[in-house]
Design a protein around this motif. Structure first.
Motif, PDB file in Angstrom:
ATOM      1  N   ILE A 183      17.143   5.876  -4.352  1.00 35.36           N
ATOM      2  CA  ILE A 183      15.985   5.792  -3.472  1.00 35.36           C
ATOM      3  C   ILE A 183      16.145   4.603  -2.526  1.00 35.36           C
ATOM      4  O   ILE A 183      17.089   3.820  -2.640  1.00 35.36           O
ATOM      5  N   CYS A 184      15.214   4.469  -1.607  1.00 35.59           N
ATOM      6  CA  CYS A 184      15.275   3.432  -0.571  1.00 35.59           C
ATOM      7  C   CYS A 184      15.361   2.039  -1.199  1.00 35.59           C
ATOM      8  O   CYS A 184      14.532   1.667  -2.037  1.00 35.59           O
TER       9      CYS A 184
ATOM     10  N   PHE B 294      -5.396  -1.249  -7.990  1.00 34.73           N
ATOM     11  CA  PHE B 294      -4.998  -1.613  -6.627  1.00 34.73           C
ATOM     12  C   PHE B 294      -4.629  -0.376  -5.819  1.00 34.73           C
ATOM     13  O   PHE B 294      -4.958  -0.273  -4.629  1.00 34.73           O
ATOM     14  N   LEU B 295      -3.961   0.590  -6.457  1.00 35.96           N
ATOM     15  CA  LEU B 295      -3.503   1.768  -5.725  1.00 35.96           C
ATOM     16  C   LEU B 295      -4.652   2.640  -5.233  1.00 35.96           C
ATOM     17  O   LEU B 295      -4.470   3.432  -4.302  1.00 35.96           O
ATOM     18  N   ILE B 296      -5.837   2.503  -5.824  1.00 32.43           N
ATOM     19  CA  ILE B 296      -6.968   3.330  -5.386  1.00 32.43           C
ATOM     20  C   ILE B 296      -7.261   3.092  -3.910  1.00 32.43           C
ATOM     21  O   ILE B 296      -7.446   4.031  -3.129  1.00 32.43           O
ATOM     22  N   ASN B 297      -7.319   1.818  -3.519  1.00 32.07           N
ATOM     23  CA  ASN B 297      -7.560   1.483  -2.113  1.00 32.07           C
ATOM     24  C   ASN B 297      -6.323   0.935  -1.416  1.00 32.07           C
ATOM     25  O   ASN B 297      -6.272   0.882  -0.189  1.00 32.07           O
ATOM     26  N   GLY B 298      -5.327   0.510  -2.211  1.00 29.34           N
ATOM     27  CA  GLY B 298      -4.165  -0.153  -1.623  1.00 29.34           C
ATOM     28  C   GLY B 298      -3.143   0.777  -1.014  1.00 29.34           C
ATOM     29  O   GLY B 298      -2.267   0.326  -0.272  1.00 29.34           O
ATOM     30  N   LYS B 299      -3.234   2.083  -1.290  1.00 28.66           N
ATOM     31  CA  LYS B 299      -2.253   3.001  -0.717  1.00 28.66           C
ATOM     32  C   LYS B 299      -2.313   3.028   0.805  1.00 28.66           C
ATOM     33  O   LYS B 299      -1.327   3.354   1.461  1.00 28.66           O
ATOM     34  N   ARG B 300      -3.470   2.683   1.352  1.00 33.15           N
ATOM     35  CA  ARG B 300      -3.608   2.694   2.816  1.00 33.15           C
ATOM     36  C   ARG B 300      -2.736   1.625   3.469  1.00 33.15           C
ATOM     37  O   ARG B 300      -2.477   1.692   4.673  1.00 33.15           O
ATOM     38  N   PHE B 301      -2.299   0.631   2.690  1.00 32.67           N
ATOM     39  CA  PHE B 301      -1.473  -0.444   3.237  1.00 32.67           C
ATOM     40  C   PHE B 301       0.023  -0.168   3.080  1.00 32.67           C
ATOM     41  O   PHE B 301       0.842  -1.036   3.370  1.00 32.67           O
ATOM     42  N   ILE B 302       0.375   1.016   2.602  1.00 31.16           N
ATOM     43  CA  ILE B 302       1.778   1.397   2.432  1.00 31.16           C
ATOM     44  C   ILE B 302       2.157   2.350   3.560  1.00 31.16           C
ATOM     45  O   ILE B 302       1.700   3.496   3.580  1.00 31.16           O
ATOM     46  N   PRO B 303       2.950   1.912   4.536  1.00 27.95           N
ATOM     47  CA  PRO B 303       3.361   2.832   5.610  1.00 27.95           C
ATOM     48  C   PRO B 303       4.068   4.052   5.027  1.00 27.95           C
ATOM     49  O   PRO B 303       4.936   3.920   4.161  1.00 27.95           O
ATOM     50  N   PRO B 304       3.728   5.252   5.479  1.00 30.66           N
ATOM     51  CA  PRO B 304       4.286   6.467   4.863  1.00 30.66           C
ATOM     52  C   PRO B 304       5.737   6.735   5.219  1.00 30.66           C
ATOM     53  O   PRO B 304       6.409   7.482   4.511  1.00 30.66           O
ATOM     54  N   THR B 305       6.222   6.163   6.313  1.00 29.80           N
ATOM     55  CA  THR B 305       7.602   6.414   6.735  1.00 29.80           C
ATOM     56  C   THR B 305       8.268   5.101   7.125  1.00 29.80           C
ATOM     57  O   THR B 305       7.600   4.115   7.446  1.00 29.80           O
ATOM     58  N   GLY B 306       9.603   5.102   7.111  1.00 25.20           N
ATOM     59  CA  GLY B 306      10.358   3.930   7.520  1.00 25.20           C
ATOM     60  C   GLY B 306      10.467   2.899   6.414  1.00 25.20           C
ATOM     61  O   GLY B 306       9.748   2.945   5.413  1.00 25.20           O
ATOM     62  N   ASP B 307      11.386   1.950   6.607  1.00 21.31           N
ATOM     63  CA  ASP B 307      11.558   0.892   5.622  1.00 21.31           C
ATOM     64  C   ASP B 307      10.952  -0.405   6.144  1.00 21.31           C
ATOM     65  O   ASP B 307      10.226  -0.419   7.143  1.00 21.31           O
ATOM     66  N   CYS B 308      11.260  -1.522   5.467  1.00 19.65           N
ATOM     67  CA  CYS B 308      10.669  -2.802   5.859  1.00 19.65           C
ATOM     68  C   CYS B 308      11.110  -3.232   7.253  1.00 19.65           C
ATOM     69  O   CYS B 308      10.332  -3.821   8.006  1.00 19.65           O
ATOM     70  N   TYR B 309      12.347  -2.939   7.603  1.00 17.32           N
ATOM     71  CA  TYR B 309      12.868  -3.399   8.888  1.00 17.32           C
ATOM     72  C   TYR B 309      12.254  -2.655  10.067  1.00 17.32           C
ATOM     73  O   TYR B 309      12.164  -3.202  11.165  1.00 17.32           O
ATOM     74  N   THR B 310      11.837  -1.431   9.858  1.00 21.05           N
ATOM     75  CA  THR B 310      11.230  -0.666  10.947  1.00 21.05           C
ATOM     76  C   THR B 310       9.721  -0.849  11.021  1.00 21.05           C
ATOM     77  O   THR B 310       9.115  -0.541  12.049  1.00 21.05           O
TER      78      THR B 310
ATOM     79  N   ARG C 164       6.424   1.647  -8.863  1.00 16.46           N
ATOM     80  CA  ARG C 164       6.252   2.332 -10.144  1.00 16.46           C
ATOM     81  C   ARG C 164       6.239   3.851 -10.004  1.00 16.46           C
ATOM     82  O   ARG C 164       6.302   4.561 -11.009  1.00 16.46           O
ATOM     83  N   HIS C 165       6.106   4.347  -8.804  1.00 20.05           N
ATOM     84  CA  HIS C 165       6.056   5.795  -8.591  1.00 20.05           C
ATOM     85  C   HIS C 165       7.035   6.191  -7.484  1.00 20.05           C
ATOM     86  O   HIS C 165       6.626   6.688  -6.429  1.00 20.05           O
ATOM     87  N   PRO C 166       8.322   5.965  -7.713  1.00 25.98           N
ATOM     88  CA  PRO C 166       9.306   6.331  -6.686  1.00 25.98           C
ATOM     89  C   PRO C 166       9.446   7.847  -6.591  1.00 25.98           C
ATOM     90  O   PRO C 166       9.245   8.572  -7.574  1.00 25.98           O
ATOM     91  N   PRO C 167       9.780   8.356  -5.416  1.00 16.87           N
ATOM     92  CA  PRO C 167       9.964   9.806  -5.271  1.00 16.87           C
ATOM     93  C   PRO C 167      11.264  10.259  -5.923  1.00 16.87           C
ATOM     94  O   PRO C 167      12.214   9.486  -6.073  1.00 16.87           O
ATOM     95  N   PHE C 168      11.296  11.522  -6.311  1.00 10.86           N
ATOM     96  CA  PHE C 168      12.514  12.088  -6.883  1.00 10.86           C
ATOM     97  C   PHE C 168      13.513  12.368  -5.768  1.00 10.86           C
ATOM     98  O   PHE C 168      13.184  12.992  -4.758  1.00 10.86           O
ATOM     99  N   ASN C 169      14.725  11.871  -5.937  1.00 10.42           N
ATOM    100  CA  ASN C 169      15.762  12.067  -4.925  1.00 10.42           C
ATOM    101  C   ASN C 169      17.029  12.562  -5.612  1.00 10.42           C
ATOM    102  O   ASN C 169      17.776  11.772  -6.196  1.00 10.42           O
TER     103      ASN C 169
END
Length: 377
Positions: free
Chosen positions: A223-224, A345-361, A213-218
């Motif tokens: 986007i990925c 969920f995003l209040i505490n759930g952001k910690r479970f989102i890796p900041p770099t790389g995609d699903c395969y990495t 819901r909050h994709p970065p501007f590209n």
């Protein structure tokens, strides 16, 4: 008056100079002292080569035949494993002769799987286990040594009723995610001596870099497209139960797996319920006891768990692992995930989102589309 001021200035200047000189020598003295201490420590240390216990290499046999298709067997040797190389070539056995036979003399040969080292399978899906029959595994290794399992009877299993999921809050202060507890229900038969084992598989949604819901501007393109996926998650294979205390009663609301909530989307869960013989139950129960030990002073010493496979020429020579025969009942559940508040969920759930790389990495065996064969959301 001017002379007095000049004298006071000279005194202050001298004191400052003395203080600077003192600090300079103090710093260098501390550095020199630290150097002497380090040198003294290294000069007093002798390298000690601790002896590493060398044990004889042993065969490890894992396998299962069910009343469904495709029995399987895995053959390896004991040795040094690590997460980066879970199947070292020197410990994998790919050239053995592997057969399964029943008490009526019917047998089938399992062939090596070209895509999964150490695994042997059956290409003919028509060969399935039959309830009430006993099955024996026979293995002939490349060096000619032969191993056989004790006969395992394929006992019936009661049907597994539709699965239920229950939401449970995790301890966010400890970094734990919220959970879906998966509950099973079944009816234990009236006859005494029934044993059960449950295996669990869940496809857990995961995000990387950002939430949908909050994709970065590209400004340079889309986007990925591989930053949102589902990742398989497996429960422990040692969840077993004996009906010694519940014979003939319902098994109701037993938690067999807790699925971590790592993103807001649909969750896909599969639970299989297996029948066990008493020997198989004892093996898996001991396995679980060793797996969950904390290493306290009161824990018994770990030891090799005897399975049901041994050398033909010397029955005191045991292989590790277990070959089992089980009837199976399976249920699948789709958890919509739409009852979770996205922003909360995003209040505490952001910690479970890796900041770099995609699903395969970031993850192992991700899939970009929902798995097939599950009930609709």
């Amino acid at each position: 008056m001017k002379k007095i001021i000049t004298q006071r200035y000279a005194v202050k200047t001298r004191r400052c100079t003395e203080k600077i000189i003192f600090n300079y020598f103090s710093v260098h003295l501390r550095v020199f002292t630290a150097y002497l201490c380090v040198a003294a420590l290294f000069s007093c240390v002798d390298e000690v080569q601790l002896p590493i216990r060398q044990t004889e290499r042993r065969l490890v046999v894992e396998g299962l035949i069910t009343d469904g298709p495709f029995p399987w067997v895995r053959l390896t040797y004991t040795g040094y494993y690590n997460s980066s190389n879970p199947a070292p070539p020197e410990l994998v056995i790919n050239d053995a002769l592997v057969q399964i036979r029943d008490e009526e003399g019917r047998s089938v040969r399992l062939v090596p799987d070209p895509f999964a080292p150490a695994y042997y399978g059956l290409r003919d899906s028509s060969f399935v286990g039959k309830v009430g029959r006993s099955y024996t595994l026979s293995v002939t290794l490349p060096d000619g040594s032969r191993y056989e399992s004790r006969p395992e009877r394929l006992n019936p299993v009661p049907p597994l009723e539709p699965l239920r999921a229950r939401y449970r809050r995790g301890l966010s202060e400890l970094g734990q995610p919220d959970l879906y507890d998966i509950l099973v229900d079944t009816q234990d038969p009236s006859a005494l001596g029934n044993y059960y084992r449950w295996s669990s598989l869940a496809y857990v949604p995961r995000w990387t870099e950002f939430d949908p819901r909050h994709p970065p501007f590209n400004p340079f393109g889309p986007i990925c497209g591989t930053c949102s996926c589902w990742v398989p998650s497996y429960g422990p294979p040692t969840d077993v139960l004996s009906d010694a205390l519940i014979n003939g009663n319902r098994i109701s609301g037993r938690i067999v797996y807790s699925v971590p909530i790592m993103a807001v989307s649909a969750y896909y869960v599969q639970i299989r319920q297996y029948s066990l013989t008493r020997a198989a139950y004892q093996y898996w129960n001991l396995f679980e006891q060793q797996r969950t030990r904390t290493g306290s002073l009161f824990d018994p010493q770990p030891a090799s768990i005897e399975g049901n496979v041994r050398a033909v020429s010397d029955t005191t020579k045991l292989a590790l692992g277990f070959f089992g025969a089980s009837a199976m009942s399976q249920q699948r559940l789709t958890i919509p995930g739409d009852t979770i508040n996205y922003d909360r969920f995003l209040i505490n759930g952001k910690r479970f989102i890796p900041p770099t790389g995609d699903c395969y990495t970031n993850f192992s065996q991700p899939i970009l589309v929902p798995p097939q064969g599950w009930p609709p959301r």
